[in-house]
Motif scaffolding. Structure first.
Motif, mmCIF file in Angstrom:
data_model
loop_
_atom_site.group_PDB
_atom_site.id
_atom_site.type_symbol
_atom_site.label_atom_id
_atom_site.label_comp_id
_atom_site.label_asym_id
_atom_site.label_seq_id
_atom_site.Cartn_x
_atom_site.Cartn_y
_atom_site.Cartn_z
ATOM 1 N N ARG A 348 0.840 -1.195 0.000
ATOM 2 C CA ARG A 348 0.000 0.000 0.000
ATOM 3 C C ARG A 348 0.876 1.247 0.000
ATOM 4 O O ARG A 348 1.891 1.303 0.711
ATOM 5 N N THR A 356 -5.010 6.408 -2.252
ATOM 6 C CA THR A 356 -4.132 5.334 -1.789
ATOM 7 C C THR A 356 -4.015 4.299 -2.895
ATOM 8 O O THR A 356 -5.027 3.858 -3.458
ATOM 9 N N ALA A 358 -2.911 0.486 -3.919
ATOM 10 C CA ALA A 358 -2.724 -0.810 -3.262
ATOM 11 C C ALA A 358 -2.615 -1.911 -4.304
ATOM 12 O O ALA A 358 -3.262 -1.865 -5.361
#
Length: 377
Positions: A348, A356, A358
């Motif tokens: 991540r 974000t 990931a």
């Protein structure tokens, strides 16, 4: 829309196409919620039903008191008529449904009283009332009472319930939180409930009880230990040996889990053990066991984290299944049955407060099966 310092009005509207099973007469017999579209049959269910929902909410807020009035209508493009079954005798049928409800919340010092009552187009009623109270800073309790008529229909209602939907159920639940000696934080939950009418998986009136206990203690700096226990006994169809007709039995389900967490520098370690036990009246007991280890490292550069897990499981049947929370794009819960191992690695990168990135790789190996699935995937 703010009408005054204490009154506000909200309006909402939505349209969505839902997966559903449609028969030759163009009638929806059930909604399809798995999200899979792998086979021709599953593809035929995709976006088969159109649904519109619109309504208003009028709210009032004072210093210690809040109340609201909500009214909304649901409309379908195709009529909904569930297939004939004993548990569908009181299910929703038609092309539209209306719901009207009131809710309130009152606070006095450490006491909070709240409740909600609602009626559907079928004139079925549903209500829940409860209270939470703080005895002192370390002790707190809650009590909830609910009653849902069997002919109450609210497709998106998600109150405290043990059945598959908010209808045909009544119950009483209690929660108590305290701090025991040795600074052990403890919480206890109990729920006693009844189903006065047949429902899915129980073709006669039935009842149930569910209990949960959780103990948590900080062992030393950045390390903790948590012990959890879960018990449930709920009416379920069972077939006695030598008979064809089903009766309602009350199998026992026990789950016990232990979780240890430790943080040191940029490292985080989590170890877990879980055990399940399930027993029906006319079948042998089924057991489940799970052991796993998580390792995570947060790099010195802000926002980059790597998480890995190796988990071993041995579960006799789906009734004795075990669950474990799992990191990924978002936190989710995975169910474990059979015998095997599961591994995953998650990377991540938190770009900022809004984004974000990931990436996840996972693999599950079953030692007791050569293939899984229906074969059409």
């Amino acid at each position: 829309l703010s009408l005054s310092p204490r009154w506000h009005l909200d309006a909402f509207y939505s349209f969505v196409r839902r997966d559903a099973t449609v028969n030759k007469e163009g009638v929806v017999t059930s909604f399809y919620n798995s999200g899979y579209h792998r086979t021709p049959t599953e593809l035929a269910k995709k976006d088969a039903q159109g649904e519109r929902l619109y309504g208003l909410h009028l709210g009032y807020r004072a210093t210690c008191f809040e109340a609201g009035l909500t009214a909304f209508r649901t409309e379908f493009d195709l009529p909904v008529v569930p297939r004939p079954a004993v548990y569908n005798a009181y299910s929703f049928t038609g092309t539209d449904n209306c719901n009207v409800g009131v809710d309130f919340r009152y606070r006095y010092r450490r006491l909070i009283v709240f409740g909600e009552a609602s009626a559907s187009q079928s004139l079925g009623l549903a209500g829940i009332v409860g209270a939470t109270f703080g005895i002192d800073p370390n002790r707190r309790g809650s009590l909830y009472c609910r009653q849902y008529d069997v002919d109450y229909h609210a497709l998106y209602a998600s109150p405290l319930q043990r059945g598959s939907n908010a209808s045909g159920e009544r119950g009483l639940a209690a929660v108590y939180q305290t701090v025991l000696p040795l600074s052990i934080a403890a919480s206890f939950q109990a729920d006693v409930y009844a189903f006065p009418y047949p429902r899915y998986a129980a073709y006669s009136p039935s009842h149930g009880v569910q209990c949960r206990a959780n103990l948590h203690r900080d062992l030393f700096r950045n390390a903790s230990l948590q012990l959890s226990y879960f018990y449930r006994s709920q009416g379920t169809n069972e077939t006695p040996p030598g008979q064809k007709e089903k009766i309602v039995g009350y199998p026992d389900r026990h789950n016990l889990s232990l979780l240890f967490n430790c943080k040191r520098g940029g490292w985080t370690f989590a170890s877990r053990l879980a055990r399940s036990w399930y027993k029906e009246d006319f079948s042998p007991a089924a057991f489940g066991f799970l052991v796993g280890q998580d390792v995570a490292y947060a790099f010195s550069r802000p926002g980059i984290t790597l998480t890995a897990r190796l988990l071993l499981f041995d579960v006799d049947s789906y009734d004795a299944r075990l669950y474990a929370a799992e990191a990924g794009m978002r936190l989710s819960s995975v169910v474990y049955t059979g015998c095997g191992e599961r591994f995953y690695l998650v990377a991540r990168y938190k770009i900022n407060n809004w984004f974000t990135l990931a990436c996840k790789y996972s693999a599950t190996v079953y030692n007791d099966a050569e293939s899984i699935g229906s074969g059409y995937e």
